[in-house]
Design an enzyme around this catalytic site. Structure first.
Site, PDB file in Angstrom:
ATOM      1  CB  SER A  28      -0.916   0.015   1.231  1.00  0.00           C
ATOM      2  OG  SER A  28      -0.159  -0.178   2.410  1.00  0.00           O
ATOM      3  CG  ASN A 115      -4.127  -4.832  13.021  1.00  0.00           C
ATOM      4  OD1 ASN A 115      -3.574  -4.718  11.929  1.00  0.00           O
ATOM      5  ND2 ASN A 115      -4.508  -5.989  13.512  1.00  0.00           N
ATOM      6  CG  HIS A 161     -42.405  21.669 -10.913  1.00  0.00           C
ATOM      7  ND1 HIS A 161     -42.639  20.337 -10.692  1.00  0.00           N
ATOM      8  CD2 HIS A 161     -43.135  22.342  -9.980  1.00  0.00           C
ATOM      9  CE1 HIS A 161     -43.502  20.192  -9.693  1.00  0.00           C
ATOM     10  NE2 HIS A 161     -43.800  21.400  -9.231  1.00  0.00           N
ATOM     11  CB  SER A 282     -15.305  26.979 -27.925  1.00  0.00           C
ATOM     12  OG  SER A 282     -15.277  26.232 -29.131  1.00  0.00           O
ATOM     13  CE  LYS A 288     -19.746  26.835 -26.618  1.00  0.00           C
ATOM     14  NZ  LYS A 288     -20.885  26.069 -26.241  1.00  0.00           N
ATOM     15  CG  ASN A 290     -17.816  26.528 -23.152  1.00  0.00           C
ATOM     16  OD1 ASN A 290     -18.890  26.989 -23.556  1.00  0.00           O
ATOM     17  ND2 ASN A 290     -16.940  25.957 -23.943  1.00  0.00           N
ATOM     18  CD  GLU A 295     -19.791  22.573 -18.560  1.00  0.00           C
ATOM     19  OE1 GLU A 295     -20.046  21.686 -19.374  1.00  0.00           O
ATOM     20  OE2 GLU A 295     -19.150  23.608 -18.852  1.00  0.00           O
ATOM     21  CE1 TYR A 322      -6.275  -3.365   8.783  1.00  0.00           C
ATOM     22  CE2 TYR A 322      -5.405  -5.576   8.473  1.00  0.00           C
ATOM     23  CZ  TYR A 322      -5.506  -4.260   8.060  1.00  0.00           C
ATOM     24  OH  TYR A 322      -4.851  -3.850   6.936  1.00  0.00           O
ATOM     25  CD  GLN A 327      -2.934  -2.391   2.246  1.00  0.00           C
ATOM     26  OE1 GLN A 327      -2.252  -2.616   3.231  1.00  0.00           O
ATOM     27  NE2 GLN A 327      -2.667  -2.952   1.076  1.00  0.00           N
TER      28      GLN A 327
HETATM   29  N1  ARG Z   1      -1.160  -1.293   5.372  1.00  0.00           N
HETATM   30  C1  ARG Z   1      -2.122  -1.799   6.294  1.00  0.00           C
HETATM   31  C2  ARG Z   1      -3.455  -1.083   6.086  1.00  0.00           C
HETATM   32  O1  ARG Z   1      -3.461  -0.088   5.513  1.00  0.00           O
HETATM   33  C3  ARG Z   1      -1.654  -1.608   7.694  1.00  0.00           C
HETATM   34  C4  ARG Z   1      -2.226  -2.584   8.685  1.00  0.00           C
HETATM   35  C5  ARG Z   1      -1.671  -3.916   8.444  1.00  0.00           C
HETATM   36  N2  ARG Z   1      -2.075  -4.837   9.441  1.00  0.00           N
HETATM   37  C6  ARG Z   1      -2.045  -6.133   9.246  1.00  0.00           C
HETATM   38  N3  ARG Z   1      -2.443  -6.883  10.189  1.00  0.00           N
HETATM   39  N4  ARG Z   1      -1.646  -6.647   8.120  1.00  0.00           N
HETATM   40  O2  ARG Z   1      -4.492  -1.552   6.504  1.00  0.00           O
END
Ligand code: ARG
Length: 463
Positions: A28, A115, A161, A282, A288, A290, A295, A322, A327
């Site tokens: 991650s 965690n 409306h 444009s 134009k 815009n 938007e 957890y 993640q």
């Molecule tokens: N990168 C993990 C997350 O974002 C951190 C927690 C990982 N904990 C574990 N028990 N693998 O959730």
């Protein structure tokens, strides 16, 4: 598939490293590096607490503190080297700390787990976003208030409306958005208050056998208190969902306002002129201009609400506590937060810069028989007709004016009397749009006096 022979992180239990695909799906760091500052703040608080409680020596804690500050400066100056093999921000920071200070780094993870660490880091990040959203909402509210104050008595058509309904004031319309963004502001503040319990020290899920001081770390990180149940602490993502829900509703408000700006700035309406700074041209049609910012703001609600739904789906089937599914929370929240901030800032700029075209608003205010309700009310008040009868008489007069291709105030008294003989010429006093809006003095109504008192109230609220 390539395989490495040793495992950089779990060497004790694992003989082999992860498959490349395993590493790719598991890591991650590419996105949770955005939690770096929060991760280091959490670790510093934890290290100080470990020393204060005698779990680690003060010299070890001092080494951790110094080392963490060095890591932070490396991250800030861009020299930090992130490693995918180290999975996430927590392991990346700790591994670098080990390189910098050696053995004491290994004591930092005493009495905690990734965690509770990730829950803490993420809460700190979301809390900062709530604070940033609060500030952005206040700025936007002030821009809307300035528009409302300037045009408290400018008449414009009010719609239901998208058909002309009754005349209202520009200030009243702007103040409707003040109410909406004001609720967004209170939602953001509510969410922050509920978020503000510290998960750190819940450890993996059950708490820890070390005599840690959770009040100390909670206080150090600006939380109101430690969270009271360790299982909940590591499995809860309500704070992220509350942010996304509040962001979704706010984005929906922004989208409705944006839609009005798109309509109002069109050649058919010309209620407002948007500034060049928030418009585009444009490539083929030279005439134009815009309303692209509007938007894009209108479209942002899609991805923000999408993030909300996505995280609800991630969480809904998870057993306590957890699971790695969680993640998947971060990218959704990061994307929603970035886009909400952009949308708020762009809307604030557009509102601040836009010019309401007072004459066009006034001309449109009188169209579409917008004072028909005033006429009916006059029949009730002056002639004592039951409202249902007044409604019928007025409808007949509207049809007559429509037929004649004129507006209600353009009908002659004789024409009106042909529909109801008791009508007299004081009826013309209520038919002008200015009269109409000035008469709507009920609390929360569109009368300029009401609008001004709401502007004053909000100015006080925002002080
Ligand atoms: N990168 C993990 C997350 O974002 C951190 C927690 C990982 N904990 C574990 N028990 N693998 O959730």
């Amino acid at each position: 598939m390539s395989k490495t022979t040793s495992n950089q992180m779990w060497g004790g239990r694992f003989a082999a490293g992860p498959d490349a695909i395993m590493e790719a799906i598991n890591a991650s760091i590419s996105f949770d590096k955005r939690l770096a500052a929060q991760d280091i703040a959490g670790s510093r608080a934890h290290a100080a607490m470990l020393a204060a409680t005698g779990i680690v020596s003060s010299s070890d804690a001092e080494a951790m503190r110094e080392g963490l500050l060095t890591v932070l400066s490396e991250i800030e100056d861009g020299s930090f080297e992130y490693s995918t093999a180290l999975e996430d921000i927590h392991m990346n920071v700790e591994a670098r700390l080990k390189e910098l200070i050696g053995e004491p780094a290994g004591r930092l993870h005493t009495g905690r787990s990734r965690n509770d660490q990730v829950a803490t880091d993420f809460k700190l990040w979301v809390r900062d976003q709530l604070d940033a959203s609060e500030a952005a909402l206040i700025t936007l509210l002030q821009a809307c208030l300035a528009q409302a104050e300037a045009g408290a008595d400018w008449v414009m058509p009010g719609f239901t409306h998208l058909q002309v309904a009754q005349p209202v004031t520009w200030g009243h319309h702007m103040m409707a958005y003040v109410e909406m963004f004001g609720r967004d502001l209170s939602r953001v503040r509510d969410a922050r208050a509920r978020l503000n319990e510290c998960p750190l020290g819940a450890a993996a899920l059950a708490g820890t056998s070390f005599q840690i001081d959770r009040d100390m770390t909670a206080k150090e990180l600006g939380f109101d208190r430690p969270s009271a149940n360790s299982l909940d602490a590591v499995s809860d993502r309500d704070f992220a969902l509350e942010f996304l829900s509040a962001a979704s509703i706010c984005a929906m408000h922004l989208s409705r306002f944006a839609e009005e700006l798109v309509i109002w700035s069109s050649a058919q309406f010309r209620f407002v002129t948007l500034s060049d700074r928030f418009s585009t041209g444009s490539s083929i049609m030279p005439q134009k201009k815009n309303p692209d910012a509007a938007e894009l703001i209108r479209a942002k609600v899609g991805r923000i609400f999408g993030a909300n739904v996505a995280l609800m789906m991630v969480m809904k089937g998870l057993p306590l506590t957890y699971s790695k599914d969680m993640q998947e929370d971060k990218e959704q929240v990061f994307d929603a937060a970035d886009n909400l901030m952009l949308a708020l800032a762009a809307m604030e700029g557009m509102v601040r810069d836009m010019t309401a075209n007072r004459d066009n608003l006034a001309a449109a205010a009188g169209s579409g028989f917008s004072t028909a309700t005033d006429l009916a009310d006059w029949l009730v008040r002056v002639l004592g007709l039951p409202f249902r009868d007044a409604h019928h008489v007025t409808g007949t007069l509207v049809a007559m004016a429509d037929e004649a291709g004129c507006d209600l105030p353009d009908l002659t008294l004789a024409q009106m009397q042909s529909v109801h003989s008791d009508i007299n010429d004081t009826i013309f006093d209520v038919l002008g749009v200015e009269n109409s809006v000035a008469s709507r003095v009920s609390y929360g109504g569109t009368a300029p006096a009401q609008v001004r008192s709401q502007v004053a109230r909000w100015k006080e609220v925002l002080e």
